[in-house]
Design a protein around this motif. Structure first.
Motif, PDB file in Angstrom:
ATOM      1  N   ARG A  89      11.948  -8.336 -50.914  1.00 20.92           N
ATOM      2  CA  ARG A  89      11.277  -9.357 -51.554  1.00 20.92           C
ATOM      3  C   ARG A  89      10.579 -10.036 -50.313  1.00 20.92           C
ATOM      4  O   ARG A  89       9.335 -10.560 -50.600  1.00 20.92           O
ATOM      5  N   ALA A  90      10.888  -9.941 -49.142  1.00 19.74           N
ATOM      6  CA  ALA A  90       9.968 -10.342 -48.036  1.00 19.74           C
ATOM      7  C   ALA A  90       8.560  -9.452 -47.936  1.00 19.74           C
ATOM      8  O   ALA A  90       7.532  -9.752 -47.580  1.00 19.74           O
ATOM      9  N   LEU A  91       8.938  -8.157 -47.840  1.00 20.83           N
ATOM     10  CA  LEU A  91       7.932  -7.284 -47.717  1.00 20.83           C
ATOM     11  C   LEU A  91       6.943  -7.168 -48.914  1.00 20.83           C
ATOM     12  O   LEU A  91       5.646  -7.094 -48.569  1.00 20.83           O
ATOM     13  N   ALA A  92       7.285  -7.497 -49.983  1.00 18.67           N
ATOM     14  CA  ALA A  92       6.058  -7.650 -51.150  1.00 18.67           C
ATOM     15  C   ALA A  92       5.201  -8.608 -50.920  1.00 18.67           C
ATOM     16  O   ALA A  92       3.997  -8.403 -51.654  1.00 18.67           O
ATOM     17  N   MET A  93       5.342  -9.716 -50.233  1.00 17.61           N
ATOM     18  CA  MET A  93       4.523 -10.621 -49.945  1.00 17.61           C
ATOM     19  C   MET A  93       3.325 -10.062 -48.952  1.00 17.61           C
ATOM     20  O   MET A  93       2.329 -10.817 -48.626  1.00 17.61           O
ATOM     21  N   ASP A  94       3.773  -8.975 -48.304  1.00 15.57           N
ATOM     22  CA  ASP A  94       2.773  -8.202 -47.392  1.00 15.57           C
ATOM     23  C   ASP A  94       2.535  -9.255 -46.281  1.00 15.57           C
ATOM     24  O   ASP A  94       1.471  -9.759 -46.083  1.00 15.57           O
ATOM     25  N   PRO A  95       3.608  -9.656 -45.742  1.00 19.20           N
ATOM     26  CA  PRO A  95       3.606 -10.528 -44.388  1.00 19.20           C
ATOM     27  C   PRO A  95       2.983 -10.222 -43.395  1.00 19.20           C
ATOM     28  O   PRO A  95       3.222  -8.839 -43.135  1.00 19.20           O
ATOM     29  N   LYS A  96       2.457 -10.839 -42.502  1.00 20.87           N
ATOM     30  CA  LYS A  96       2.124 -10.819 -41.178  1.00 20.87           C
ATOM     31  C   LYS A  96       3.263 -10.518 -39.975  1.00 20.87           C
ATOM     32  O   LYS A  96       3.147  -9.600 -39.117  1.00 20.87           O
TER      33      LYS A  96
END
Lengths: 253, 215
Positions: A156-163
């Motif tokens: 879920r965190a990765l899906a947002m393509d976080p920095k």
């Protein structure tokens, strides 16, 4: 202090007080792109509070935070936009109980990034694949083991393509035999160059994956440095004491 | 046609109570001090004043100020406002029973407070609200008979028309009225049970939820 260009995430002089107790007493550190920092320290030293002060789930009393040159803590910053770029993984997973694994991962893509459903599903499935849970896409959180839930929450965190991704004791709520699968995913992420700040008691992970370990106690950073230095030749007596105790307790270092 | 009157009175009042009850609950949980206080005052008033007094207030009271209302409108408002007070407490209990981590996780991926409430909190809270809400349904359905007092042509009043002329039918007529209400509550609760089943999520069965229950 000026914003140094080299740092992707910069935290400056964070203070936080709950009532009479000052949980954070001026914490500063910087994380370069692709770096993994592991924060260790006894319970109640403000490690989790510090992580939450970074994406402002908790509002610090004082201090500033920059992400990629943008001041997160500036009153005019759109905090929702910034949070979408900072992944957060919780100790007790906090998957949305009423949504399937796929919908948990897809929600932010649909409602925050406003992607169309086809594109969002594509990305969400790819991230579930990445944490090895594509076949569980239709499962609800209650139908997953703790380790699987935590992996979905990483997806879920990765899906947002976080920095950057902040991990708040990601394995502390897990049965011992489920810790491995989560650490494996995290190790792989670090290897792929994800920028990560991890609060953890997993000394094995810290020693093998961290670029730098930060030892915190009493709301301040006591010592920080490369794992080998902290484990073999710590400068502070307190660091040595803590590492010896925690290694006896958890082993694996 | 009194049955139709009853059914529309019930449905409009419940819908009204639902639409007003949710914002009241949300303001009590998430609102600032002033809004939270106003919401609590609303809830306190409409839960504290007897239904019959509310009916008289809306019907006779309003006409004193030149606000001409049909008995039906006054009944819908009185029942609806009262129900909003009770429903708000059902929803508040359900909202507060949802672990804090759900909201934190929602905010952490960048959802605004309103989005988090809409996509995460309410879908969970409303599921939890169905069992206590069926209490409120049973309660309002019976309260519709009170509209009799301001001259709404509902079932009880209709029964009275008949028995005034045919007194010997009193037992039969009122038993029939009782049966109609039993049937209504049975069907309504079955419908709510079916809804609960349809919306069921594994591991998210409604447990005991603190709610404003009344008889």
């Amino acid at each position: 202090m000026a914003n140094t260009n080299a740092a992707l995430l910069e935290v400056e002089d964070i203070h936080k007080r709950y009532g009479k107790e000052e949980v954070l007493r001026g914490v500063s550190f910087a994380v370069a792109k692709g770096e993994t920092k592991v924060i260790i320290g006894p319970s109640g030293t403000g490690k989790s509070t510090l992580l939450r002060c970074i994406n402002r789930l908790t509002l610090p009393d004082k201090g500033r935070v920059w992400l990629d040159g943008l001041e997160v803590s500036h009153p005019k910053t759109n905090i929702n936009k910034i949070r979408a770029q900072i992944g957060f993984v919780f100790q007790d997973f906090n998957l949305f109980t009423h949504l399937t694994a796929l919908d948990n991962v897809r929600l932010g893509l649909l409602k925050v990034k406003r992607l169309d459903k086809r594109k969002a599903t594509e990305i969400a499935m790819a991230e579930l694949e990445r944490v090895g849970l594509a076949e569980k896409a239709k499962a609800y959180p209650a139908e997953l083991s703790g380790g699987q839930q935590q992996r979905v929450s990483i997806a879920r965190a990765l899906a947002m393509d976080p920095k950057v991704i902040l991990f708040d004791e990601p394995t502390s709520a897990l049965d011992p035999e489920l810790i491995g699968e989560v650490l494996e995913v995290m190790t792989e992420l670090a290897r792929e160059g994800m920028t990560m700040v991890v609060v953890s008691h997993e000394m094995g992970f810290a020693r093998s994956v961290a670029d730098e370990i930060i030892f915190m106690e009493g709301g301040v950073i006591v010592e920080q440095g490369p794992p080998e230095q902290l484990f073999t030749a710590p400068k502070q007596k307190r660091t040595a004491e803590f590492l010896r105790k925690i290694t006896e307790l958890y082993g694996g270092a | 046609m009194p049955g139709l009157f009853q059914a529309s009175l019930l449905n409009i009042a419940l819908l009204f109570g639902f639409l007003v009850g949710i914002p009241i609950a949300l303001l009590q949980v998430y609102g600032n001090r002033v809004l939270g206080w106003l919401a609590s005052a609303w809830e306190w008033f409409f839960r504290g004043v007897p239904e019959l007094v509310l009916l008289f207030l809306f019907f006779f009271g309003s006409s004193q100020f030149g606000l001409e209302m049909s008995p039906f409108t006054a009944a819908v408002l009185a029942l609806g406002f009262r129900s909003s007070g009770y429903q708000s407490q059902i929803f508040r209990g359900a909202i507060q029973s949802i672990p804090k981590g759900q909201l934190l996780a929602a905010r952490s991926i960048g959802l605004s407070q309103l989005q988090a409430i809409r996509y995460i909190i309410l879908p969970q809270a409303l599921r939890l609200s169905i069992p206590p809400w069926s209490n409120e349904f049973s309660s309002v359905i019976k309260d519709t008979t009170l509209a009799y007092a301001i001259g709404v042509n509902e079932i009880t009043r209709y029964a009275r028309f008949i028995t005034e002329r045919h007194y010997h039918l009193a037992m039969a007529v009122y038993l029939a009225v009782a049966l109609i209400f039993l049937l209504f509550t049975y069907l309504g609760n079955r419908l709510l049970g079916a809804l609960e089943q349809a919306l069921r999520v594994p591991g998210f069965e409604a447990k005991a939820v603190r709610a404003g229950e009344h008889g």
